[in-house]
Design a protein around this motif. Sequence first.
Motif, PDB file in Angstrom:
ATOM      1  N   VAL A 123       4.313   0.176   1.747  1.00 16.65           N
ATOM      2  CA  VAL A 123       4.225  -0.516   3.041  1.00 16.65           C
ATOM      3  C   VAL A 123       3.729  -1.928   2.759  1.00 16.65           C
ATOM      4  CG1 VAL A 123       3.227  -0.540   5.335  1.00 16.65           C
ATOM      5  CG2 VAL A 123       3.766   1.636   4.236  1.00 16.65           C
ATOM      6  N   ALA A 124       4.508  -2.928   3.180  1.00 23.02           N
ATOM      7  CA  ALA A 124       4.151  -4.327   2.945  1.00 23.02           C
ATOM      8  C   ALA A 124       3.171  -4.801   4.005  1.00 23.02           C
ATOM      9  CB  ALA A 124       5.400  -5.199   2.965  1.00 23.02           C
ATOM     10  N   LYS A 125       2.071  -5.462   3.560  1.00 20.67           N
ATOM     11  CA  LYS A 125       1.069  -6.032   4.453  1.00 20.67           C
ATOM     12  C   LYS A 125       0.747  -7.443   3.984  1.00 20.67           C
ATOM     13  CE  LYS A 125      -1.107  -1.683   5.910  1.00 20.67           C
ATOM     14  NZ  LYS A 125      -2.373  -0.965   6.051  1.00 20.67           N
ATOM     15  N   GLU A 138       0.849  -1.193   0.000  1.00 22.23           N
ATOM     16  CA  GLU A 138       0.000   0.000   0.000  1.00 22.23           C
ATOM     17  C   GLU A 138       0.885   1.244   0.000  1.00 22.23           C
ATOM     18  OE1 GLU A 138      -2.706   0.038   3.208  1.00 22.23           O
ATOM     19  OE2 GLU A 138      -3.950  -1.620   2.455  1.00 22.23           O
ATOM     20  N   ASP A 139       0.387   2.271  -0.677  1.00 18.22           N
ATOM     21  CA  ASP A 139       1.101   3.546  -0.707  1.00 18.22           C
ATOM     22  C   ASP A 139       0.793   4.347   0.544  1.00 18.22           C
ATOM     23  OD1 ASP A 139       2.113   2.852  -3.094  1.00 18.22           O
ATOM     24  OD2 ASP A 139       0.711   4.015  -4.311  1.00 18.22           O
TER      25      ASP A 139
END
Length: 539
Positions: A488-490, A99-100
Amino acid sequence: MKRLWMIPALAITAIAAGAKPAGAAYCGAISYQGCCGGSVVSADGDGDESADGGSVDANVISGEGSGDGCYTVMRTVRETVYERQQQTRYRTRMERYYEDQVVTRTRMVPETQTREVQYTVMVPHVEQKTREINYTVMKPVYETKTRVINYTVQKPVYEQKQKTINYTVMKPVYEQKQRVINYTVQKPVYETKTREINYTVMKPVYETKTREIKYTVMKPVYEQKQREIKYTVYNKVLENKVRTENYTVTKPVKYTKTIQVAGGHWDTVTEEVPGPVIRRTVREPGTWVYDPATCRCVYCPGKCRVECVQCPPKTVCKKVWVPTCETKEITCVKYVTECCTREVPYTVCKMVPECKTKICNYTVCKMVPECRTKTCTYTVCKMVPECRTKTCTYTVCRMVCEQRQKVCNYTVCKMVPECRTKVCNYTVCRMETECRQKTCNYTVCKMVPECRTKTVCYNVCKMVPECRTKTVCTTVCRKECYEETIKVAKCRKVCEPYTVTVCVPKVVCRQVPVTVCCPKPCCPKPCCGPVSASDACGC
């Protein structure tokens, strides 16, 4: 299927154990012994008729009353067939996605400042001067002289002489003598005695006592206090600015072109495929042989051989791809790049420091001494003397004198003087004085002073102050805020289906016909005795 060969052996064992007449071999039972010209054909060509080793049922479907005794037996063969089935299952896996996120960051921007600095430099000025110096030089003057030296030399003179020397020598004279020596020897005499010894033993006596102990405990006392703390807060000040930016725009342009397209279609073709080659076991015809020992005919079975049989061909339909080539006119799009200019507003963030004050509450802990009392129990050990008596046996040794005698031989040496004479030669050296003379030449050096003059050049250096100016560049860093978009890694759970091929066992039963032919007995005379195990059909 591999256990089918045990059926004839079980039948032969049952006939031999029952000891029944020979005619019982044809009463519906399966028998391979004594079958002249018969053949056994396996279902799959290698003598196996059950895929899983299951049970085999033999049913007689036709019994002809002819003289050769032929029977057709239907056997039920159970085969395990694995059928493939497609099953859909679900599994859960963790999928990572990004996600940005807009993050505000601060960076230090270097800024160069210029200033002029005045400084003073001491510049050296050199001046040349001349002066005359008067100095004296000592000049050596050499002079040669002669003198006569008188000296004395000691010259040795040697003279030979003789003299007579009288001397005395001590000559030893030895004499043997004897004497009697009286001496005393101390001889030990031992005597055993007994006495009583009184001794004291210290016996411990324990006594329990109690006393009070006073001790001090440090007890914490907490006190609340306040103080002022000054700190600096940086406030954001936003400033709007505009900058000119060049960007590139890509525009689509359509055009037409002719291409060759490879196509085709599927045709159905019928093809004949030869059948598979299977192996089967065939037994050759046996013979009857008369056995005079048992007075009956014995059947000797023929040999078994394995032969290959070609199965009938099959007709197979398959699809064949027939390629074709076609010409088509297609519309294509190409992108043309065009440069444009635009004005982009942006915001500059400055951090302005602001001093603030806050009141901070804190706790001070003081340790206050507190007196306490506790009762302590302890044990006192006293040593009480106790008198005891024991009997001790000891040995007393006393020395008794005893007189003894011994004869000792010894040698006495006496020194007797003896006079002797000898002649000794010796040399006498005496030094005689002799006068001599020699002439010696020597040089005398005298230093004569001489005055001289020389001109000397020397430099005089003076430091003259001089004012100069220079430009100094100073780099100052200022804070600048900017926004940056990061990934952002999720993780999230994803349920995905997948297909599994499962082999399901299935039991299939089928009937296999088997023909058994048993001829009539060909014995020259009737049989004697019971039927043996080797004779399957009997006489």
